[in-house]
Write a protein that holds these residues in place. Structure first.
Motif, PDB file in Angstrom:
ATOM      1  N   TYR A  98      -6.471  -0.979 -13.592  1.00  0.00           N
ATOM      2  CA  TYR A  98      -6.912  -1.746 -12.429  1.00  0.00           C
ATOM      3  C   TYR A  98      -8.244  -2.412 -12.743  1.00  0.00           C
ATOM      4  CZ  TYR A  98      -8.255  -3.072  -7.723  1.00  0.00           C
ATOM      5  OH  TYR A  98      -8.627  -3.791  -6.621  1.00  0.00           O
ATOM      6  N   ILE A 171      -4.846   3.947  -5.071  1.00  0.00           N
ATOM      7  CA  ILE A 171      -5.663   2.870  -4.530  1.00  0.00           C
ATOM      8  C   ILE A 171      -7.070   2.983  -5.105  1.00  0.00           C
ATOM      9  CG2 ILE A 171      -6.603   1.875  -2.397  1.00  0.00           C
ATOM     10  CD1 ILE A 171      -4.165   3.331  -0.988  1.00  0.00           C
ATOM     11  N   GLN A 173     -11.050   1.430  -5.032  1.00  0.00           N
ATOM     12  CA  GLN A 173     -12.030   0.625  -4.308  1.00  0.00           C
ATOM     13  C   GLN A 173     -13.436   0.932  -4.839  1.00  0.00           C
ATOM     14  OE1 GLN A 173     -10.281   2.068  -0.459  1.00  0.00           O
ATOM     15  NE2 GLN A 173     -10.643  -0.050   0.182  1.00  0.00           N
ATOM     16  N   ARG A 174     -14.378   0.149  -4.396  1.00  0.00           N
ATOM     17  CA  ARG A 174     -15.782   0.394  -4.714  1.00  0.00           C
ATOM     18  C   ARG A 174     -16.364   1.265  -3.596  1.00  0.00           C
ATOM     19  NH1 ARG A 174     -17.978  -1.436  -9.560  1.00  0.00           N
ATOM     20  NH2 ARG A 174     -17.154  -3.535  -9.164  1.00  0.00           N
ATOM     21  N   PRO A 251     -13.875  -3.669  -1.413  1.00  0.00           N
ATOM     22  CA  PRO A 251     -13.006  -4.008  -2.543  1.00  0.00           C
ATOM     23  C   PRO A 251     -13.730  -3.848  -3.875  1.00  0.00           C
ATOM     24  CG  PRO A 251     -12.752  -5.616  -0.794  1.00  0.00           C
ATOM     25  CD  PRO A 251     -13.915  -4.746  -0.402  1.00  0.00           C
ATOM     26  N   TYR A 252     -13.003  -3.364  -4.871  1.00  0.00           N
ATOM     27  CA  TYR A 252     -13.626  -3.166  -6.181  1.00  0.00           C
ATOM     28  C   TYR A 252     -14.079  -4.492  -6.774  1.00  0.00           C
ATOM     29  CZ  TYR A 252     -14.460  -1.471 -10.892  1.00  0.00           C
ATOM     30  OH  TYR A 252     -15.053  -1.168 -12.097  1.00  0.00           O
ATOM     31  N   TRP A 257      -9.781  -9.915  -4.506  1.00  0.00           N
ATOM     32  CA  TRP A 257      -9.162  -9.166  -3.404  1.00  0.00           C
ATOM     33  C   TRP A 257      -8.834 -10.089  -2.235  1.00  0.00           C
ATOM     34  CZ3 TRP A 257      -9.641  -7.819   1.706  1.00  0.00           C
ATOM     35  CH2 TRP A 257      -8.975  -6.650   2.124  1.00  0.00           C
ATOM     36  N   PRO A 260      -5.058  -5.492   1.370  1.00  0.00           N
ATOM     37  CA  PRO A 260      -5.074  -4.108   0.882  1.00  0.00           C
ATOM     38  C   PRO A 260      -4.182  -3.859  -0.327  1.00  0.00           C
ATOM     39  CG  PRO A 260      -5.074  -4.126   3.268  1.00  0.00           C
ATOM     40  CD  PRO A 260      -4.895  -5.555   2.843  1.00  0.00           C
ATOM     41  N   ASP A 262      -3.968  -5.545  -2.849  1.00  0.00           N
ATOM     42  CA  ASP A 262      -4.699  -5.901  -4.065  1.00  0.00           C
ATOM     43  C   ASP A 262      -5.563  -4.756  -4.578  1.00  0.00           C
ATOM     44  OD1 ASP A 262      -3.687  -8.520  -4.127  1.00  0.00           O
ATOM     45  OD2 ASP A 262      -5.208  -9.193  -2.690  1.00  0.00           O
ATOM     46  N   SER A 263      -5.631  -3.652  -3.833  1.00  0.00           N
ATOM     47  CA  SER A 263      -6.390  -2.484  -4.265  1.00  0.00           C
ATOM     48  C   SER A 263      -5.518  -1.455  -4.974  1.00  0.00           C
ATOM     49  CB  SER A 263      -7.065  -1.816  -3.056  1.00  0.00           C
ATOM     50  OG  SER A 263      -8.042  -2.662  -2.490  1.00  0.00           O
TER      51      SER A 263
END
Length: 295
Positions: A98, A171, A173-174, A251-252, A257, A260, A262-263
């Motif tokens: 990812y 999933i 994320q940041r 989002p990372y 992004w 959702p 896309d995570s």
């Protein structure tokens, strides 16, 4: 990697992934013709889902050279086929990528703190040597492979029976470093209500690695498909959770992004022990076969 860290690194190639632990160098690459297949979800054997049993999971987080899945996946695929990780307590493995990240989910029969079995793959140095150019440490404090293991800080499974037809999504994320307690609180409040049941959630496990937030989500396959198909109609139900998480999670990569989905990390290798199911007796290992330290 900082100058101090580089000085502590051995002169021979060494993988940031602690599951790639080994001691011999082969003369050929028997996995050369293997290929990878990408998926957004991971399945498990029906025997795993016929009961309330869940594997104990470790999550390894590293950086990975984009597009190198076909360099890394076949190596693990070959040794998962030709060795017996299940004799050392490992019954499943999922490799995902990812946005330049490498995620390695190791599924064990039980917590190694209980079993004492900490090693991933049986000793094959080639794994470490081959993936070292592609998989590198993520943690700023990295000095040894154990520092690639993410922190598990929250889990939830519903009471009572759940659907045997389940799937798992990872999933990414940041997160604000150090916000695990706040993130866990938000999910605990949501999981105490009816939203998980409405959306088919059958299990949730949260992990962190500095500013990386990894969310392993297990769902009823039919309900999960319905949620994906009608995600906009479900948005009001998720609104409070998203608002409560907003100070801590984002989002990372905001530039790529859009929604959702896309995570979701992509699976590029999935292995489960073909001859093991929950309840099987443990093998008796000879002393020289006993697993060594995972790190």
């Amino acid at each position: 990697m900082t100058q101090t860290e580089s000085q502590t690194t051995p002169p021979t190639p060494r993988s940031a992934d602690p599951a790639a632990d080994a001691s011999t160098t082969p003369t050929e690459q028997p996995w050369a013709n293997d290929t990878v297949e990408f998926a957004n979800t991971a399945s498990a054997p029906a025997s795993w889902y016929s009961s309330d049993w869940r594997p104990f999971r470790n999550v390894i987080v590293c950086r990975m050279v984009p597009g190198s899945e076909d360099k890394v996946g076949p190596v693990f695929a070959y040794y998962d086929r030709t060795t017996r990780p299940q004799d050392l307590g490992v019954v499943g493995r999922i490799l995902l990528s990812y946005e330049g990240l490498y995620l390695h989910v190791i599924e064990r029969k039980q917590d190694p703190e209980v079993s004492g079995q900490r090693r991933g793959l049986p000793a094959f140095q080639i794994i470490s040597e081959v993936i070292a150019p592609y998989v590198t440490p993520y943690a700023s404090y990295w000095q040894n492979p154990s520092h690639s293991v993410a922190k598990h800080f929250y889990s939830w499974v519903p009471e009572g029976p759940v659907s045997p037809d389940r799937e798992m999504t990872v999933i990414v994320q940041r997160m604000v470093p150090g916000s695990e307690e706040d993130i866990a609180r938000v999910f605990a409040e949501s999981d105490a209500g009816g939203l998980p049941t409405e959306t088919g959630v059958t299990g949730r496990w949260l992990y962190s690695m500095e500013d990386v937030f990894v969310h392993i989500l297990e769902q009823d396959r039919v309900k999960a498909a319905a949620v994906r198909e009608n995600h906009e109609s479900m948005r009001p139900a998720f609104a409070k959770v998203m608002a409560d998480l907003a100070p801590y999670v984002s989002p990372y990569n905001p530039e790529t992004w859009q929604s959702p989905r896309d995570s979701v990390a992509r699976v590029f290798h999935r292995w489960t022990a073909p001859d093991w199911q929950p309840g099987d007796p443990e093998p008796v290992l000879a002393e020289e076969e006993a697993p060594s330290s995972w790190t």
